[in-house]
Each structure stands twice: as structure tokens, then as C-alpha cells.
Enzyme design. Structure first.
Site, PDB file in Angstrom:
ATOM      1  N   CYS A   1      65.746  29.964  11.220  1.00 52.13           N
ATOM      2  CA  CYS A   1      65.261  30.526   9.953  1.00 52.13           C
ATOM      3  C   CYS A   1      66.013  31.786   9.553  1.00 52.13           C
ATOM      4  CB  CYS A   1      63.777  30.817  10.054  1.00 52.13           C
ATOM      5  SG  CYS A   1      62.855  29.371  10.539  1.00 52.13           S
ATOM      6  N   HIS A  54      61.369  36.681   5.557  1.00 48.59           N
ATOM      7  CA  HIS A  54      61.196  35.244   5.830  1.00 48.59           C
ATOM      8  C   HIS A  54      59.723  34.875   5.688  1.00 48.59           C
ATOM      9  CE1 HIS A  54      61.286  31.331   7.442  1.00 48.59           C
ATOM     10  NE2 HIS A  54      60.863  31.649   8.651  1.00 48.59           N
ATOM     11  N   ASN A  57      56.467  27.422   5.038  1.00 48.40           N
ATOM     12  CA  ASN A  57      57.677  27.948   5.686  1.00 48.40           C
ATOM     13  C   ASN A  57      58.822  26.949   5.462  1.00 48.40           C
ATOM     14  OD1 ASN A  57      59.704  28.670   7.460  1.00 48.40           O
ATOM     15  ND2 ASN A  57      58.355  29.019   9.205  1.00 48.40           N
TER      16      ASN A  57
HETATM   17  N1  ACO Z   1      43.564  24.132  11.651  1.00 45.49           N
HETATM   18  C1  ACO Z   1      42.389  24.520  12.174  1.00 45.49           C
HETATM   19  N2  ACO Z   1      42.271  25.158  13.367  1.00 45.49           N
HETATM   20  C2  ACO Z   1      43.411  25.377  14.029  1.00 45.49           C
HETATM   21  C3  ACO Z   1      44.668  24.989  13.550  1.00 45.49           C
HETATM   22  C4  ACO Z   1      44.722  24.332  12.307  1.00 45.49           C
HETATM   23  N3  ACO Z   1      45.867  23.931  11.741  1.00 45.49           N
HETATM   24  N4  ACO Z   1      45.622  25.369  14.436  1.00 45.49           N
HETATM   25  C5  ACO Z   1      44.973  25.983  15.448  1.00 45.49           C
HETATM   26  N5  ACO Z   1      43.627  25.981  15.216  1.00 45.49           N
HETATM   27  C6  ACO Z   1      42.578  26.532  16.038  1.00 45.49           C
HETATM   28  C7  ACO Z   1      42.964  26.655  17.486  1.00 45.49           C
HETATM   29  O1  ACO Z   1      42.748  25.434  18.166  1.00 45.49           O
HETATM   30  C8  ACO Z   1      42.082  27.759  17.965  1.00 45.49           C
HETATM   31  O2  ACO Z   1      40.789  27.222  18.201  1.00 45.49           O
HETATM   32  P1  ACO Z   1      39.867  27.803  19.397  1.00 45.49           P
HETATM   33  O3  ACO Z   1      39.627  29.252  19.018  1.00 45.49           O
HETATM   34  O4  ACO Z   1      38.650  26.944  19.331  1.00 45.49           O
HETATM   35  O5  ACO Z   1      40.687  27.662  20.629  1.00 45.49           O
HETATM   36  C9  ACO Z   1      41.955  28.678  16.755  1.00 45.49           C
HETATM   37  O6  ACO Z   1      42.324  27.865  15.617  1.00 45.49           O
HETATM   38  C10 ACO Z   1      42.854  29.884  16.825  1.00 45.49           C
HETATM   39  O7  ACO Z   1      44.164  29.431  17.133  1.00 45.49           O
HETATM   40  P2  ACO Z   1      45.293  30.458  17.396  1.00 45.49           P
HETATM   41  O8  ACO Z   1      46.488  29.720  17.882  1.00 45.49           O
HETATM   42  O9  ACO Z   1      44.753  31.575  18.200  1.00 45.49           O
HETATM   43  O10 ACO Z   1      45.552  30.996  15.920  1.00 45.49           O
HETATM   44  P3  ACO Z   1      46.497  32.176  15.471  1.00 45.49           P
HETATM   45  O11 ACO Z   1      45.680  33.182  14.784  1.00 45.49           O
HETATM   46  O12 ACO Z   1      47.431  32.621  16.550  1.00 45.49           O
HETATM   47  O13 ACO Z   1      47.372  31.449  14.369  1.00 45.49           O
HETATM   48  C11 ACO Z   1      49.515  30.506  13.989  1.00 45.49           C
HETATM   49  C12 ACO Z   1      48.197  30.354  14.729  1.00 45.49           C
HETATM   50  C13 ACO Z   1      49.265  30.395  12.505  1.00 45.49           C
HETATM   51  C14 ACO Z   1      50.432  29.366  14.422  1.00 45.49           C
HETATM   52  C15 ACO Z   1      50.146  31.885  14.326  1.00 45.49           C
HETATM   53  O14 ACO Z   1      50.134  32.106  15.714  1.00 45.49           O
HETATM   54  C16 ACO Z   1      51.554  32.011  13.804  1.00 45.49           C
HETATM   55  O15 ACO Z   1      51.785  32.075  12.614  1.00 45.49           O
HETATM   56  N6  ACO Z   1      52.552  32.109  14.705  1.00 45.49           N
HETATM   57  C17 ACO Z   1      53.942  32.199  14.295  1.00 45.49           C
HETATM   58  C18 ACO Z   1      54.363  30.873  13.730  1.00 45.49           C
HETATM   59  C19 ACO Z   1      55.737  30.935  13.139  1.00 45.49           C
HETATM   60  O16 ACO Z   1      56.132  31.940  12.576  1.00 45.49           O
HETATM   61  N7  ACO Z   1      56.455  29.808  13.277  1.00 45.49           N
HETATM   62  C20 ACO Z   1      57.755  29.636  12.770  1.00 45.49           C
HETATM   63  C21 ACO Z   1      58.690  30.765  13.145  1.00 45.49           C
HETATM   64  S1  ACO Z   1      60.364  30.436  13.062  1.00 45.49           S
HETATM   65  C22 ACO Z   1      60.573  29.525  11.817  1.00 45.49           C
HETATM   66  O17 ACO Z   1      60.283  29.939  10.744  1.00 45.49           O
HETATM   67  C23 ACO Z   1      61.063  28.126  12.034  1.00 45.49           C
END
Ligand code: ACO
Length: 317
Positions: free
Chosen positions: A108, A242, A272
Site C-alpha cells: 500500500c 493511506h 482500502n
Molecule cells: N464484523 C463483525 N465483527 C467482527 C468482524 C467483522 N467484520 N471482524 C472481527 N469481528 C469481531 C471479532 O471477532 C472480535 O469479537 P470478540 O470480541 O467476540 O472476540 C471483535 O469483533 C473485535 O475484533 P478485533 O480484531 O479486536 O477488532 P479491532 O478493533 O482490532 O478491529 C480491524 C479489527 C478493523 C481489522 C483493525 O485491527 C485494523 O484495522 N487493523 C489494521 C488493518 C489494516 O490496516 N489492514 C491493511 C493494512 S496494509 C494495506 O493497506 C494492504
């Protein structure tokens, strides 16, 4: 160098969070509050090459140059259905170009890395007018039976035409070798001698870890560029970051400073779109006349690697 034309293209199909909730265990409230994403555009009837050509044609047309005046094509793409030839070769003729080109994969952060290359090429006299094209289909690396990655991405392309000028002031690139935080492993043919055959698997992401690294490293890159150029966040008019997660953008803003209005987003509409996210946003802002001559702009991106990058512009028209 300076930017004299921009263009962007996204697929015709819009998919909302509610659409995803019809076949995934997810919901609009979770996706909106955790990521800021409300909808994304997904390839359906067109393919990535159509988007790439569309964005490139728009950028060339906005630049006022003819395609035969472009003397290098730099393409940023993480993956598409061709491993070879490169995407630059596939689209060169359809854009009406006859110049040479090359493809880079810096995830990215590809757009900011391509800017560094273009700047070096122009300064070295290898090219006068360069087209950077970022074309990405990250939705094709996700497992669509799982909700963890598939809700985050959208497809799209963004392009800019660069020429000689003094707008591009500085750039900082960072690489920390850490494959496990985010990777997509492609299966390859096997030979009778192969002892490490990998079948390939969709995108694997350690979301929380990536979130923290993205905020810390992007903020470090930005602060480095600000310090080196004797600037503070108050001097900057726009932070074009980004578009991976609105909360990551907020995290960076809390470290760097400045009001929310200086950190525009398009993640609500597009999700994204990998390396295309900054050029798509830039194109929309320029077409809405939001950026004016003299504006100081920071662009910063991060991605699989782990890689990150930041650069500084003082806008010229
Ligand atoms: N819908 C509903 N619930 C979900 C989903 C979903 N799509 N995904 C996860 N959950 C649930 C999980 O199972 C978890 O449930 P639990 O509490 O019962 O265990 C709860 O939601 C919290 O999950 P977390 O993983 O703790 O959520 P978080 O707040 O960390 O958000 C996310 C997750 C959005 C993926 C975040 O960590 C993030 O944005 N990380 C960076 C991602 C990124 O930037 N990726 C690309 C980077 S490089 C590029 O651009 C290619």
C-alpha cells in the site's frame, strides 16, 4: 517535480456494509465504528486493466499532454491475475503509450515509493514526463467466507502525471522485514524436485498488531519529514494518508497534531484500495478545487512488509 494531471477510476458496482451482512457474520455498526468504511466498489463486469486504463487516460487528459509526450510509465500493483508480463506492459498500448515502464510492489506504500523513483528519474534526466499508475484489486486476495479481511478492501485505480518542477520537497521510506503481520501467498507450479510446495492461501492479517505498527511507523516517517524540513504540523495544510482504517488515521493525527479537517478521508466510499488510495483521494480533492498553489501537503502510507513512507509537497500548478 510537480503533478500536472490526476485521474481515478473505481468499479461500477457499489457494495454496502448491509450487502456484506447478507452473507457474512458482520453488520454495518461494527464495520462503520471499527473502520469508518460504509461502502466499497468491487470489480464485477470490468477487470482491473479497464480501471487502470481509465484512470491513466483521465490523468493524461488533465495534464494537457499527449500520450506520446509521456516518456516513462511507473505502475504500482500488489497482485493481478498476471504474474508476467507486468501490468505496465499489459496496459501500455491501451493507454496509447510507447514509452518504457516498470512495475513495483511496495504494497500500500507503492504510490509514495513510486514518487521517490519518479523524482530520481526526472532529476537524473532519464525522463521528463512520467505517468504513475496505481491499480489494485485487493478484494481478490481475501477469503470471502471470512469477515476479518473481506470487509476492509475495495478495488480502484489512481494515476498522476509528473513533470519537472519544484513541488516535491522530500521523501522518507521505511522497511521492517516482518512478513507474518500481513501476507498473501500465491500457489506456484511445482517441479519434480520441489521440497517446499506451498498451495497458496488468501490474505492473512494480524489486525491489532498491524494497527499499532501502522500508527507508530507512519507517525515516525511524518515526524522525520517535518523535522528535517524545519516544519511543524501547523505548517501543513493537508495530510493525505493511506486509507486503511479511519481509526488509524485518527491515531496518527493524535501523535502529529492538527484538526480533523486537515486529514481528509475517502475510506467511507471506497474502503482500502491499497496503493491507489492516496492518488484516488488526491484526484477527488484537485477536481473539487480543494488544493491550491502553495499548500504544503504530507502524503503517508504503510502496508505489508512492513513498509511505510512519507513525503512533502509544496503545491505548484
Ligand atoms: N464484523 C463483525 N465483527 C467482527 C468482524 C467483522 N467484520 N471482524 C472481527 N469481528 C469481531 C471479532 O471477532 C472480535 O469479537 P470478540 O470480541 O467476540 O472476540 C471483535 O469483533 C473485535 O475484533 P478485533 O480484531 O479486536 O477488532 P479491532 O478493533 O482490532 O478491529 C480491524 C479489527 C478493523 C481489522 C483493525 O485491527 C485494523 O484495522 N487493523 C489494521 C488493518 C489494516 O490496516 N489492514 C491493511 C493494512 S496494509 C494495506 O493497506 C494492504
Amino acid at each position: 517535480m510537480k503533478i500536472i494531471g490526476t485521474g481515478s477510476a473505481v468499479p461500477s458496482l457499489t457494495v454496502t456494509n448491509d450487502d456484506l451482512a447478507t452473507f457474512l457474520d458482520t453488520n454495518d455498526a461494527w464495520i462503520t465504528t471499527r473502520t469508518g468504511i460504509q461502502a466499497r466498489h468491487l470489480l464485477s463486469s470490468e477487470d482491473l486493466y479497464d480501471l487502470a486504463v481509465d484512470a491513466a487516460n483521465k490523468a493524461i487528459s488533465a495534464s494537457g499532454l499527449r500520450p506520446d509526450q509521456i516518456d516513462f510509465l511507473l505502475v504500482s500493483n500488489v497482485a493481478n491475475r498476471h504474474i508476467t508480463p507486468g501490468l505496465s506492459c499489459i496496459v501500455q498500448k491501451r493507454i496509447g503509450l510507447s514509452c518504457a515502464g516498470l512495475d513495483i510492489n511496495v504494497a500500500c506504500a507503492g504510490f509514495v515509493n513510486a514518487l521517490m523513483l519518479a523524482d530520481s528519474m526526472i532529476k537524473a534526466g532519464h525522463a521528463k514526463n512520467i505517468l504513475i499508475l496505481c491499480a489494485e484489486e485487493p478484494t481478490k486476495y481475501c477469503n470471502w467466507n471470512e469477515r476479518d479481511c473481506s470487509v476492509l478492501f475495495g478495488d480502484g485505480a489512481g494515476a498522476v502525471v509528473l513533470t519537472e518542477g519544484g513541488a516535491f520537497k522530500d521523501v522518507k521510506l521505511t522497511m521492517i522485514s516482518d512478513r507474518d503481520v500481513l501476507y498473501y501467498e500465491r500457489g506456484m507450479e511445482t517441479t519434480p524436485f520441489e521440497q517446499h510446495y506451498v498451495k497458496g492461501q488468501p490474505l492473512v492479517m494480524k489486525g491489532k498488531e498491524l494497527f499499532k505498527t501502522a500508527v507508530t511507523e507512519s507517525a515516525k516517517d511524518i515526524q522525520n519529514v517535518l523535522d528535517y524540513n524545519h516544519l511543524t504540523s501547523d505548517d501543513i495544510d493537508w495530510f493525505l494518508l493511506h486509507q486503511a482504517n479511519k481509526r488509524i488515521i485518527e491515531g496518527i493525527r493524535h501523535i502529529i497534531g492538527g484538526p480533523e479537517e486537515k486529514y481528509p478521508t475517502v475510506i467511507e466510499k471506497y474502503g482500502n484500495t491499497s496503493s491507489a488510495s492516496i492518488p484516488i483521494m488526491l484526484d477527488e480533492m484537485l477536481r473539487a478545487n480543494k488544493i491550491k498553489a502553495g499548500d504544503k501537503i504530507i502524503m503517508s502510507a504503510f502496508g505489508a512488509g512492513f513498509v511505510s513512507a512519507a513525503c512533502l509537497w509544496e503545491w505548484e500548478v
